[in-house]
Design a protein around this motif. Sequence first.
Motif, mmCIF file in Angstrom:
data_model
loop_
_atom_site.group_PDB
_atom_site.id
_atom_site.type_symbol
_atom_site.label_atom_id
_atom_site.label_comp_id
_atom_site.label_asym_id
_atom_site.label_seq_id
_atom_site.Cartn_x
_atom_site.Cartn_y
_atom_site.Cartn_z
ATOM 1 N N TYR A 1 47.348 35.359 37.122
ATOM 2 C CA TYR A 1 48.855 35.148 35.631
ATOM 3 C C TYR A 1 48.031 33.626 34.633
ATOM 4 N N GLY B 1 48.409 34.991 43.153
ATOM 5 C CA GLY B 1 48.621 35.770 41.637
ATOM 6 C C GLY B 1 49.382 34.410 40.573
ATOM 7 N N ASN C 1 42.449 49.053 32.301
ATOM 8 C CA ASN C 1 42.755 50.527 32.858
ATOM 9 C C ASN C 1 41.734 51.774 32.487
ATOM 10 N N ASN D 1 50.939 41.635 36.441
ATOM 11 C CA ASN D 1 50.890 41.554 37.600
ATOM 12 C C ASN D 1 50.382 40.720 38.660
ATOM 13 N N LEU E 1 52.966 39.438 41.568
ATOM 14 C CA LEU E 1 52.669 38.891 43.147
ATOM 15 C C LEU E 1 52.633 37.800 43.419
ATOM 16 N N SER F 1 44.932 45.267 29.566
ATOM 17 C CA SER F 1 45.291 46.377 30.131
ATOM 18 C C SER F 1 44.514 47.527 30.189
ATOM 19 N N TYR G 1 51.552 48.348 31.540
ATOM 20 C CA TYR G 1 51.841 46.797 31.505
ATOM 21 C C TYR G 1 51.231 46.103 31.756
ATOM 22 N N LEU H 1 48.427 42.079 31.711
ATOM 23 C CA LEU H 1 47.890 42.312 33.261
ATOM 24 C C LEU H 1 48.298 40.479 33.579
#
Length: 175
Positions: free
Chosen positions: A86, A82, A23, A41, A45, A19, A36, A38
Amino acid sequence: MEIIIDEVGSTKFYDEVLSVVYNHKKLIKNPKKKLYGLSINGAILAIGSLILVAVLKILSIIVPNGYYGYIGMIFCFPMVWGVIYYFKVRNKISELKNEHTTSKLIIEKNFVELIFKDKKERLLFSEIQHIIVNQHTISFIPKNGDEGIIIISSNYKNQILNAIDNDKLIIENIK
């Protein structure tokens, strides 16, 4: 000061490392950005898309002449993406955990350096924008977004913070 790092990080540590890397340009401008993992995310999603597909399917049953079923099919793509995202992040975390070797962090008056395998990443303190202390990581973020980042486990927080003279660079960002 030298710190020998000879431990395998936790899954949460590597998720936070990914992360920070993802970022890092945003962290230059906003060091208080909450990070948070990844994998979260991808899960958000997938679950959000699944909920939308279910709601639209129910609406297509209630209103049979509507286009809700077709619109719901469109949301199947982000749901699948998503799930794939993941599992790709989880796979990358597993690779990082299996790739573990001993590394060394060197903090001197003018620079911080991480030696990992055959790689050496050095940042002068004049080049560092922030030192961000997150829940699982301590990140040395350079002013230039194209330079490398040094990320260490927060298990070494006290040793690292005691070795750094410039407290203005340190930003606590624990959730």
